[in-house]
Write a protein that holds these residues in place. Structure first.
Motif, PDB file in Angstrom:
ATOM      1  N   GLY A  38      -7.919  -3.652  17.019  1.00 13.63           N
ATOM      2  CA  GLY A  38      -6.490  -3.585  16.704  1.00 13.63           C
ATOM      3  C   GLY A  38      -5.993  -2.157  16.612  1.00 13.63           C
ATOM      4  N   CYS A  39      -6.791  -1.310  16.022  1.00 13.88           N
ATOM      5  CA  CYS A  39      -6.452   0.097  15.881  1.00 13.88           C
ATOM      6  C   CYS A  39      -6.378   0.771  17.251  1.00 13.88           C
ATOM      7  CB  CYS A  39      -7.477   0.785  14.983  1.00 13.88           C
ATOM      8  SG  CYS A  39      -7.008   2.438  14.454  1.00 13.88           S
ATOM      9  N   THR A  77       3.816   0.063  12.529  1.00 10.07           N
ATOM     10  CA  THR A  77       2.772  -0.935  12.759  1.00 10.07           C
ATOM     11  C   THR A  77       1.425  -0.265  12.976  1.00 10.07           C
ATOM     12  OG1 THR A  77       4.431  -2.411  13.747  1.00 10.07           O
ATOM     13  CG2 THR A  77       2.114  -2.923  14.173  1.00 10.07           C
ATOM     14  N   CYS A  78       1.411   0.801  13.758  1.00 11.10           N
ATOM     15  CA  CYS A  78       0.170   1.548  13.997  1.00 11.10           C
ATOM     16  C   CYS A  78      -0.317   2.185  12.698  1.00 11.10           C
ATOM     17  CB  CYS A  78       0.395   2.610  15.073  1.00 11.10           C
ATOM     18  SG  CYS A  78      -1.104   3.460  15.597  1.00 11.10           S
ATOM     19  N   GLU A  80       0.185   1.194   9.638  1.00 12.85           N
ATOM     20  CA  GLU A  80      -0.348   0.147   8.746  1.00 12.85           C
ATOM     21  C   GLU A  80      -1.753  -0.259   9.159  1.00 12.85           C
ATOM     22  OE1 GLU A  80       0.752  -1.033   5.889  1.00 12.85           O
ATOM     23  OE2 GLU A  80       2.551   0.203   5.980  1.00 12.85           O
ATOM     24  N   GLU A  81      -1.980  -0.366  10.459  1.00 11.01           N
ATOM     25  CA  GLU A  81      -3.321  -0.731  10.947  1.00 11.01           C
ATOM     26  C   GLU A  81      -4.315   0.394  10.664  1.00 11.01           C
ATOM     27  OE1 GLU A  81      -6.562  -2.644  12.424  1.00 11.01           O
ATOM     28  OE2 GLU A  81      -4.609  -3.539  12.017  1.00 11.01           O
ATOM     29  N   CYS A  82      -3.943   1.617  10.960  1.00 11.63           N
ATOM     30  CA  CYS A  82      -4.855   2.747  10.746  1.00 11.63           C
ATOM     31  C   CYS A  82      -5.180   2.923   9.265  1.00 11.63           C
ATOM     32  CB  CYS A  82      -4.251   4.032  11.305  1.00 11.63           C
ATOM     33  SG  CYS A  82      -4.314   4.139  13.100  1.00 11.63           S
ATOM     34  N   LYS A  84      -5.770   0.797   7.141  1.00  8.99           N
ATOM     35  CA  LYS A  84      -6.791  -0.169   6.718  1.00  8.99           C
ATOM     36  C   LYS A  84      -8.217   0.377   6.854  1.00  8.99           C
ATOM     37  CE  LYS A  84      -4.148  -4.168   8.336  1.00  8.99           C
ATOM     38  NZ  LYS A  84      -4.160  -5.254   9.353  1.00  8.99           N
ATOM     39  N   CYS A  90      -8.456   7.848  11.292  1.00 10.37           N
ATOM     40  CA  CYS A  90      -7.486   6.769  11.078  1.00 10.37           C
ATOM     41  C   CYS A  90      -6.486   7.139   9.982  1.00 10.37           C
ATOM     42  CB  CYS A  90      -8.193   5.469  10.703  1.00 10.37           C
ATOM     43  SG  CYS A  90      -9.076   4.686  12.074  1.00 10.37           S
TER      44      CYS A  90
END
Length: 108
Positions: A38-39, A77-78, A80-82, A84, A90
């Protein structure tokens, strides 16, 4: 020149593109690449959009607000994913994404 009013956004877009490209490359080298899918995907989307908007602003696009709105959404969105993932690349990418999203919102 019309792009001069967008200098802070252009800098943030470039920094975000660089951070996303670095994160993308670094994620491909992580041990559990499946966890990073996803990242990796969002890093590419975000880097490409930031590069496109940066170029568009420099050439004086009449679609600045619309493109900036989309870019802000992708950056958030990116980010929020990073966020994690504990990897340093990240976390730095997430910071760049959130900063860029704020700059894009000023245009949108």
């Amino acid at each position: 020149m019309s792009h001069e009013k967008y200098q802070s956004a252009i800098k943030a877009l470039h920094a975000c593109m660089e951070a996303c490209n670095h994160c993308y490359d670094s994620c491909l080298k992580e041990e559990d690449i499946n966890m990073m899918k996803g990242c990796i995907r969002l890093d590419r989307e975000c880097a490409d959009m930031c590069a496109y908007l940066e170029q568009s602003l420099v050439r004086g696009t009449p679609f600045a607000a619309e493109l900036a709105q989309v870019c802000a959404k992708i950056c958030e969105t990116c980010g929020e994913e990073c966020k994690k993932h504990d990897h340093d690349h990240c976390q730095k990418c997430a910071d760049a994404c959130f900063n860029c999203a704020e700059e894009c919102k000023k245009i949108a």
